[in-house]
Design a protein around this motif. Structure first.
Motif, mmCIF file in Angstrom:
data_model
loop_
_atom_site.group_PDB
_atom_site.id
_atom_site.type_symbol
_atom_site.label_atom_id
_atom_site.label_comp_id
_atom_site.label_asym_id
_atom_site.label_seq_id
_atom_site.Cartn_x
_atom_site.Cartn_y
_atom_site.Cartn_z
ATOM 1 N N PHE A 6 -4.702 0.666 3.782
ATOM 2 C CA PHE A 6 -3.569 1.041 4.612
ATOM 3 C C PHE A 6 -4.025 1.253 6.056
ATOM 4 N N GLU A 7 -5.116 1.975 6.236
ATOM 5 C CA GLU A 7 -5.629 2.222 7.589
ATOM 6 C C GLU A 7 -6.054 0.919 8.278
ATOM 7 N N ILE A 8 -6.723 0.049 7.543
ATOM 8 C CA ILE A 8 -7.150 -1.232 8.115
ATOM 9 C C ILE A 8 -5.938 -2.047 8.533
ATOM 10 N N ALA B 59 0.836 -1.205 0.000
ATOM 11 C CA ALA B 59 0.000 0.000 0.000
ATOM 12 C C ALA B 59 0.868 1.250 0.000
ATOM 13 N N ARG B 60 1.918 1.259 0.799
ATOM 14 C CA ARG B 60 2.828 2.417 0.829
ATOM 15 C C ARG B 60 3.484 2.634 -0.537
ATOM 16 N N ARG B 61 3.902 1.550 -1.182
ATOM 17 C CA ARG B 61 4.541 1.661 -2.490
ATOM 18 C C ARG B 61 3.553 2.207 -3.522
ATOM 19 N N TYR C 299 -10.195 6.991 -7.137
ATOM 20 C CA TYR C 299 -10.748 5.751 -6.590
ATOM 21 C C TYR C 299 -9.639 4.893 -5.985
ATOM 22 N N SER C 300 -8.513 4.812 -6.683
ATOM 23 C CA SER C 300 -7.375 4.040 -6.181
ATOM 24 C C SER C 300 -6.872 4.611 -4.866
ATOM 25 N N ASP C 301 -6.805 5.947 -4.783
ATOM 26 C CA ASP C 301 -6.394 6.600 -3.538
ATOM 27 C C ASP C 301 -7.303 6.181 -2.385
ATOM 28 N N TYR C 302 -8.589 6.228 -2.645
ATOM 29 C CA TYR C 302 -9.567 5.856 -1.608
ATOM 30 C C TYR C 302 -9.346 4.414 -1.153
ATOM 31 N N MET C 303 -9.253 3.499 -2.110
ATOM 32 C CA MET C 303 -9.086 2.080 -1.793
ATOM 33 C C MET C 303 -7.767 1.840 -1.049
ATOM 34 N N GLU D 229 -1.780 -2.831 14.953
ATOM 35 C CA GLU D 229 -1.774 -2.278 16.309
ATOM 36 C C GLU D 229 -2.826 -2.946 17.202
ATOM 37 N N GLU D 230 -3.448 -3.978 16.655
ATOM 38 C CA GLU D 230 -4.481 -4.764 17.352
ATOM 39 C C GLU D 230 -5.657 -3.904 17.807
ATOM 40 N N LEU D 231 -5.969 -2.867 17.020
ATOM 41 C CA LEU D 231 -7.126 -2.033 17.294
ATOM 42 C C LEU D 231 -8.356 -2.522 16.541
ATOM 43 N N LEU D 232 -8.128 -3.391 15.575
ATOM 44 C CA LEU D 232 -9.209 -3.895 14.735
ATOM 45 C C LEU D 232 -8.946 -5.367 14.451
#
Length: 140
Positions: A80-82, A18-20, A71-75, A88-91
């Motif tokens: 990345f957030e998920i 995702a970062r790449r 759209y790609s940015d959104y996805m 971080e074991e928040l989700l």
């Protein structure tokens, strides 16, 4: 011996991809801004109307890619957030659902890059041809 990739390792792998891809899309912004500036110069110097239609088509293709990029940015940002939250074991996310999203992103980014390379090649050749034609007309 081949070792199975564990879910936390897979999350790291998704995160790195995702970062790449985010970096690639950011570079797309820079590169398309440059290409558009070159197209503007070509349009100003344009003497042959056969190139005008090709330029209009190229500009439409870039505009379509810019829409696809949104759209790609959104996805990508969502993925990345998920993956960050899972790391971080928040989700707690279903591994197969996350893998499915990753496959969709992979397909999306591959297609985006292929289309962009085709459009970019077409634009470079068009800009080069117009520049050469203008040099011949002006004798420079």
């Amino acid at each position: 011996m081949i070792q199975a990739i564990t879910f936390p390792n897979r999350i790291q792998q998704y995160n790195m991809l995702a970062r790449r891809w985010i970096a690639e899309l950011n570079f797309f912004n820079i590169e398309t801004a440059f290409l558009k500036s070159q197209l503007d110069v070509c349009i100003i110097r344009l003497s042959d109307q056969t190139f005008a239609e090709r330029l209009r088509i190229a500009i439409k293709k870039i505009t379509k890619l810019e829409e696809d990029k949104k759209y790609s940015d959104y996805m990508l940002n969502d993925q990345f957030e998920i993956s960050e939250q899972i790391g971080e074991e928040l989700l707690h996310e279903n591994e197969s659902a996350l893998a499915s999203k990753q496959m969709e992103l992979d397909y999306l980014m591959r297609n985006f890059n292929v289309e962009y390379c085709e459009v970019k090649t077409e634009l470079f050749l068009l800009i080069k041809t117009i520049s050469l034609q203008n040099k011949q007309l002006t004798g420079n």
